[in-house]
Scaffold this active site. Structure first.
Site, short mmCIF file in Angstrom:
data_model
loop_
_atom_site.label_atom_id
_atom_site.label_comp_id
_atom_site.label_asym_id
_atom_site.label_seq_id
_atom_site.Cartn_x
_atom_site.Cartn_y
_atom_site.Cartn_z
N GLU A 48 0.87 -1.18 0.00
CA GLU A 48 0.00 0.00 0.00
C GLU A 48 0.92 1.24 0.00
O GLU A 48 2.00 1.21 0.61
CB GLU A 48 -0.84 -0.01 1.29
CG GLU A 48 -1.59 1.26 1.59
CD GLU A 48 -2.17 1.26 3.02
OE1 GLU A 48 -1.53 0.68 3.94
OE2 GLU A 48 -3.26 1.84 3.20
N ASN A 108 -6.97 6.18 -1.67
CA ASN A 108 -5.86 5.28 -1.35
C ASN A 108 -6.07 4.09 -2.27
O ASN A 108 -7.01 3.31 -2.07
CB ASN A 108 -5.95 4.86 0.13
CG ASN A 108 -4.75 4.04 0.57
OD1 ASN A 108 -4.04 3.47 -0.26
ND2 ASN A 108 -4.54 3.96 1.87
N LYS A 125 -9.45 2.08 -1.74
CA LYS A 125 -9.63 1.57 -0.37
C LYS A 125 -10.96 2.01 0.24
O LYS A 125 -11.29 3.21 0.25
CB LYS A 125 -8.48 2.03 0.51
CG LYS A 125 -8.45 1.43 1.92
CD LYS A 125 -7.18 1.88 2.63
CE LYS A 125 -7.04 1.27 4.01
NZ LYS A 125 -5.77 1.70 4.67
N GLU A 144 -5.97 8.81 7.56
CA GLU A 144 -6.52 8.35 6.27
C GLU A 144 -7.91 8.92 6.03
O GLU A 144 -8.29 9.18 4.89
CB GLU A 144 -6.55 6.82 6.24
CG GLU A 144 -5.15 6.22 6.23
CD GLU A 144 -5.16 4.75 5.88
OE1 GLU A 144 -4.65 3.95 6.69
OE2 GLU A 144 -5.66 4.38 4.82
N CYS A 170 -4.85 -3.04 3.11
CA CYS A 170 -4.57 -2.85 4.52
C CYS A 170 -5.74 -3.11 5.48
O CYS A 170 -6.10 -4.24 5.71
CB CYS A 170 -3.96 -1.48 4.75
SG CYS A 170 -3.02 -1.46 6.26
N ASN A 195 0.32 -0.94 5.43
CA ASN A 195 1.27 -0.19 6.27
C ASN A 195 0.65 -0.25 7.66
O ASN A 195 -0.31 0.48 7.93
CB ASN A 195 1.37 1.29 5.87
CG ASN A 195 2.11 1.54 4.56
OD1 ASN A 195 3.08 2.25 4.51
ND2 ASN A 195 1.64 0.95 3.48
N1 ING Z 1 -3.14 0.58 8.77
C1 ING Z 1 -3.55 -0.18 9.89
C2 ING Z 1 -4.22 -1.49 9.52
O1 ING Z 1 -5.43 -1.61 9.47
C3 ING Z 1 -4.87 -0.24 11.96
C4 ING Z 1 -4.36 0.62 10.85
C5 ING Z 1 -4.03 -1.15 12.62
C6 ING Z 1 -6.17 -0.15 12.30
C7 ING Z 1 -4.55 -1.96 13.64
C8 ING Z 1 -6.72 -0.96 13.32
C9 ING Z 1 -5.90 -1.87 13.99
O2 ING Z 1 -3.45 -2.43 9.35
C10 ING Z 1 -3.78 0.89 7.62
N2 ING Z 1 -3.06 1.61 6.73
O3 ING Z 1 -4.95 0.59 7.40
#
Ligand code: ING
Length: 315
Positions: A48, A108, A125, A144, A170, A195
């Site tokens: 991503e 995205n 996304k 985001e 993601c 990411n």
């Molecule tokens: N990053 C993370 C993901 O979903 C996240 C943000 C991490 C949200 C953990 C909730 C829990 O992997 C992106 N870019 O979506």
């Protein structure tokens, strides 16, 4: 002997620092594209937002973000070499990037490019995590919801020459609906980039859970939808902020068949047998034979969890 062999590669990117140029980043992608092709891959999956640092960690106004981190065209002047090289090598690829449309909208996005360097599919996304307000007390932002619109083109599957391929990005991987919608379109491979910060800015989540939940979601989704999953991380420490690695290729059995060893640039590869997906689709996850959508209405009709509780049986 593999019945339906398909060389599948994931190219994990190590950190991209804010001062790194797109040219430097593209050079790293090209090196991994060449390695993937040399190992017999038909498709290589990049992360991503694979052309820049994970900029949603910073507060800035949208115009500055657009100017520094978005692509006004794909291919563009700095990414065309990726398409030309892919055509020469005869390899397809998935590339995640920040898309600025002709009419000024921001998504995205990821594109699926075939071995003749044609863009066969585009995904914007849908599940945008994080927040849109400035959180000055947080160690970093996750904006985001500020910089991107929710994707407006749904979850699709594209029938390429040798496989039906779906895409997501993601946070999408955490939502079962993402995968089922593609499973219901006959997906055989799902490609995604991510990411994922190892620190949660909302509560003191134990860091090991980030990797656990990442792999858990991929394994469950692969098994429950009988698809091959190819997931590519941007990993390592970007400007002081750590992103998990764990790039992986997961079989329709739910088993991890390849996983990145480190948090740098690294190509993982598997000579997948797409026929494994066929077997699971014919038996345990034969959707047509076993699913009962008449009992699933709430999944469509309700956004947040409601309070309608069941009553005791009357007979
Ligand atoms: N990053 C993370 C993901 O979903 C996240 C943000 C991490 C949200 C953990 C909730 C829990 O992997 C992106 N870019 O979506």
């Amino acid at each position: 002997m593999l019945k339906r062999p398909y060389g599948l590669a994931v190219a994990q990117l190590g950190p991209i620092q804010p001062q790194d140029t797109r040219a430097q980043c593209v050079a790293r992608l090209l090196e991994m594209m060449r390695e993937a092709a040399s190992r017999g891959a038909k498709l290589v999956v990049f992360p991503e937002l694979a052309l820049t640092t994970f900029f949603p960690r910073y507060w800035m106004n949208e115009q500055e973000a657009e100017q520094r981190y978005f692509e006004a065209s794909m291919p563009g002047p700095e990414t065309a070499i990726l398409f030309e090289t892919a055509r020469k090598l005869g390899i397809g690829f998935y590339l995640g990037y920040a898309e600025l449309t002709k009419d000024g909208r921001r998504f995205n996005t990821a594109v699926l490019v075939d071995a003749q360097a044609n863009i066969v599919g585009r995904y914007r996304k849908i599940h945008l995590p994080g927040h849109s307000d400035h959180k000055p007390k947080a160690p970093f932002q996750h904006l985001e919801k500020k910089y991107f619109e929710v994707g407006n083109e749904g979850f699709k599957v594209w029938d390429t020459k040798e496989a039906k391929i779906g895409m997501c990005i993601c946070n999408d991987r955490r939502w079962p609906e993402t995968w089922r919608v593609m499973g219901l379109q006959g997906a055989e491979i799902v490609a995604l980039g991510y990411n994922t910060p190892s620190v949660n800015i909302h509560w003191p989540e134990p860091p090991h859970l980030r990797m656990f939940h990442h792999l858990l979601t991929l394994q469950a989704a692969a098994y429950q939808n009988a698809v091959w999953v190819a997931a590519s991380a941007k990993a390592g420490v970007e400007d002081g902020s750590h992103l998990i690695g764990g790039s992986a290729i997961v079989a329709p059995s739910g088993e991890i068949v390849a996983q990145a060893q480190g948090e740098g640039d690294e190509v993982i590869f598997c000579q997948a047998d797409l026929a494994m997906g066929d077997t699971f689709k014919q038996h345990v996850f034969n959707f047509a034979a076993h699913r009962r959508p008449e009992h699933y209405r709430l999944i469509i009709d309700r956004v947040g969890a409601g309070s309608t509780m069941g009553a005791p049986p009357t007979d």
